[in-house]
Design an enzyme around this catalytic site. Structure first.
Site, PDB file in Angstrom:
ATOM      1  N   ARG A   8     -25.689 -93.345  64.337  1.00  0.00           N
ATOM      2  CA  ARG A   8     -25.910 -93.582  65.772  1.00  0.00           C
ATOM      3  C   ARG A   8     -26.489 -94.961  66.050  1.00  0.00           C
ATOM      4  NH1 ARG A   8     -29.317 -88.584  67.703  1.00  0.00           N
ATOM      5  NH2 ARG A   8     -30.719 -89.828  66.431  1.00  0.00           N
ATOM      6  N   CYS A   9     -26.871 -95.680  65.009  1.00  0.00           N
ATOM      7  CA  CYS A   9     -27.525 -96.984  65.155  1.00  0.00           C
ATOM      8  C   CYS A   9     -26.498 -98.112  65.066  1.00  0.00           C
ATOM      9  CB  CYS A   9     -28.574 -97.133  64.068  1.00  0.00           C
ATOM     10  SG  CYS A   9     -29.333 -98.770  64.004  1.00  0.00           S
TER      11      CYS A   9
END
Length: 113
Positions: A8-9
């Site tokens: 998700r980063c």
């Protein structure tokens, strides 16, 4: 090469892109699913060239405030990182005896030949 990765980063994804462009296929460790032990965190600190776990702490995380980690000592921070992997700054890239906290993602180039 090993990447402590959070999909998700954007920074983590950026590191994987830089490595792919360089022809490197790293071992990807989703550290939120498979948290590193305290010993592994200490080993990464050594590879980063520091003894200070604060370099790996995400101070903006709610857990940081909830656990009262402001001004915490080394042992407390290491325990918190091992117990709450969401506190680990990412991405961490490990290659042999060296490692970088790849923020920005281009820092991973420091590990490339």
């Amino acid at each position: 090469m090993i990447v402590w990765h959070n999909p998700r980063c954007s920074k983590s994804r950026g590191v994987l892109q830089v490595l792919a462009e360089a022809g490197v296929t790293p071992e990807v460790v989703r550290y939120l699913d498979t948290p590193p032990s305290r010993a592994e965190i200490e080993d990464v600190l050594r590879r980063l060239g520091t003894d200070d776990p604060a370099v790996l702490v995400r101070t903006g995380e709610a857990a940081y405030r909830e656990l009262g980690l402001t001004g915490a000592d080394r042992d407390t921070l290491l325990d918190a990182l091992a117990t709450h992997p969401s506190l680990i700054e990412r991405p961490v890239v490990i290659d042999g005896d060296r490692a970088v906290l790849a923020r920005p993602p281009e820092r991973v180039r420091e590990l490339l030949p």
